[in-house]
Write a protein that holds these residues in place. Structure first.
Motif, PDB file in Angstrom:
ATOM      1  N   GLY A  87       0.802  -1.221   0.000  1.00 39.92           N
ATOM      2  CA  GLY A  87       0.000   0.000   0.000  1.00 39.92           C
ATOM      3  C   GLY A  87       0.830   1.263   0.000  1.00 39.92           C
ATOM      4  N   ASN A  88       2.118   1.154  -0.317  1.00 41.57           N
ATOM      5  CA  ASN A  88       2.989   2.331  -0.394  1.00 41.57           C
ATOM      6  C   ASN A  88       2.959   2.903  -1.807  1.00 41.57           C
ATOM      7  OD1 ASN A  88       3.877   2.226   2.291  1.00 41.57           O
ATOM      8  ND2 ASN A  88       5.434   0.705   1.775  1.00 41.57           N
ATOM      9  N   LEU A  89       2.943   4.206  -1.902  1.00 41.46           N
ATOM     10  CA  LEU A  89       2.850   4.865  -3.198  1.00 41.46           C
ATOM     11  C   LEU A  89       4.081   4.589  -4.051  1.00 41.46           C
ATOM     12  CD1 LEU A  89       1.187   6.862  -4.969  1.00 41.46           C
ATOM     13  CD2 LEU A  89       2.550   8.704  -3.966  1.00 41.46           C
ATOM     14  N   VAL A  90       3.837   4.243  -5.326  1.00 37.61           N
ATOM     15  CA  VAL A  90       4.904   4.048  -6.299  1.00 37.61           C
ATOM     16  C   VAL A  90       4.905   5.194  -7.307  1.00 37.61           C
ATOM     17  CG1 VAL A  90       5.806   2.527  -8.114  1.00 37.61           C
ATOM     18  CG2 VAL A  90       4.813   1.546  -6.041  1.00 37.61           C
ATOM     19  N   ARG A  91       3.738   5.494  -7.855  1.00 35.86           N
ATOM     20  CA  ARG A  91       3.577   6.588  -8.817  1.00 35.86           C
ATOM     21  C   ARG A  91       2.183   7.184  -8.671  1.00 35.86           C
ATOM     22  NH1 ARG A  91       5.607   4.176 -14.689  1.00 35.86           N
ATOM     23  NH2 ARG A  91       7.864   4.188 -14.286  1.00 35.86           N
ATOM     24  N   PHE A  92       2.014   8.398  -9.171  1.00 33.62           N
ATOM     25  CA  PHE A  92       0.680   8.983  -9.237  1.00 33.62           C
ATOM     26  C   PHE A  92       0.638  10.017 -10.354  1.00 33.62           C
ATOM     27  CE2 PHE A  92       2.970  11.973  -6.605  1.00 33.62           C
ATOM     28  CZ  PHE A  92       2.440  13.211  -6.927  1.00 33.62           C
ATOM     29  N   VAL A  93      -0.563  10.298 -10.807  1.00 35.41           N
ATOM     30  CA  VAL A  93      -0.782  11.372 -11.776  1.00 35.41           C
ATOM     31  C   VAL A  93      -1.980  12.189 -11.296  1.00 35.41           C
ATOM     32  CG1 VAL A  93       0.181  10.152 -13.766  1.00 35.41           C
ATOM     33  CG2 VAL A  93      -2.249   9.923 -13.246  1.00 35.41           C
ATOM     34  N   LEU A  94      -2.024  13.443 -11.708  1.00 40.98           N
ATOM     35  CA  LEU A  94      -3.146  14.318 -11.395  1.00 40.98           C
ATOM     36  C   LEU A  94      -4.016  14.465 -12.633  1.00 40.98           C
ATOM     37  CD1 LEU A  94      -1.335  17.196  -9.436  1.00 40.98           C
ATOM     38  CD2 LEU A  94      -2.403  15.130  -8.504  1.00 40.98           C
TER      39      LEU A  94
END
Length: 250
Positions: free
Chosen positions: A135-142
């Motif tokens: 559940g740890n963030l790897v990537r994200f986009v807005l």
């Protein structure tokens, strides 16, 4: 203000990426740990920069230094350092909506120049995230709030290897299924009722999807993120990266 203080372990990971030396003149090299804690105070409370307690220094000096670091991609490097060993046995993908505070409006070029859009909830931004098996963030986009979740999936999974992908039915798209089959990755995506030939998925593994929801809950404990108060995507992205670096290193 211990609630906003970095632990020694967190500071040890971030210190190598701080710009400047303590002996440098001006704002460039002043106390990096105190500076990061000032940003965390802003992120956690959602307060305007002008309300920064004097113990952290002059608010306008801290803000200008924050913008310097944003432009230099310092927060990206800090996030990468705190997220350098993801557990990719499987990955999870999901999106969350954040309302745009009045302070987050008014960027040059208008909302259309940022990831801000009009949805049922008013002016909103969507955070589309990929997390590892913990559940740890790897990537994200807005994305603007009204855009479909699947629009941002391609850049999230490009070049990322994982054994399975967990997602809800918003991501039950033919092209995503095809891409996962090409990779040989297990499909654990809730099937849309309209799908003519539903794919059997591992429902026990699907239950692990709550971990990405837990991540969003932790992220939204930072009020400046839960109520987007940053005018530009660039600054908002930096706030998310710093918060996620702390969450990932707990």
């Amino acid at each position: 203000m211990p609630r906003f203080c970095l632990t020694d372990a967190q500071w040890a990971k971030m210190e190598p990426f701080c710009l400047g030396e303590p002996t440098d003149p001006g704002r460039t090299g002043s106390d990096g740990r105190l500076f990061l804690e000032a940003i965390l105070w802003i992120a956690r409370t959602g307060s305007p920069w002008r309300d920064l307690p004097p113990a952290f220094g002059k608010w306008n000096t801290v803000f200008k230094r924050f913008r310097d670091w944003v432009k230099a991609d310092v927060f990206k490097r800090m996030f990468d350092a705190a997220s350098d060993d993801p557990d990719m046995e499987y990955a999870m993908i999901d999106a969350t909506i954040v309302k745009v505070h009045r302070h987050g409006q008014g960027a040059k070029g208008g909302p259309q120049s940022q990831a801000i859009g009009k949805s049922k909830g008013g002016w909103t931004t969507k955070i589309l995230a990929l997390t590892d098996a913990l559940g740890n963030l790897v990537r994200f986009v807005l994305l603007p709030g009204q855009r479909f979740d699947t629009v941002g999936v391609a850049p999230l999974i490009e070049g990322v290897e994982f054994g399975a992908l967990l997602a809800d039915k918003a991501f039950d798209s033919d092209w995503i299924i095809t891409e996962l089959n090409k990779r040989g990755a297990q499909i654990v995506i809730s099937q849309h009722p309209r799908r003519s030939a539903p794919i059997a998925i591992d429902m026990e593994l699907y239950k692990a999807r709550h971990l990405i929801q837990n991540f969003f809950c932790k992220l939204k404990e930072f009020r400046r993120i839960a109520l987007r108060a940053d005018k530009t995507d660039q600054s908002f992205t930096a706030m998310i990266r710093l918060a996620a670096a702390l969450i990932n290193s707990r």
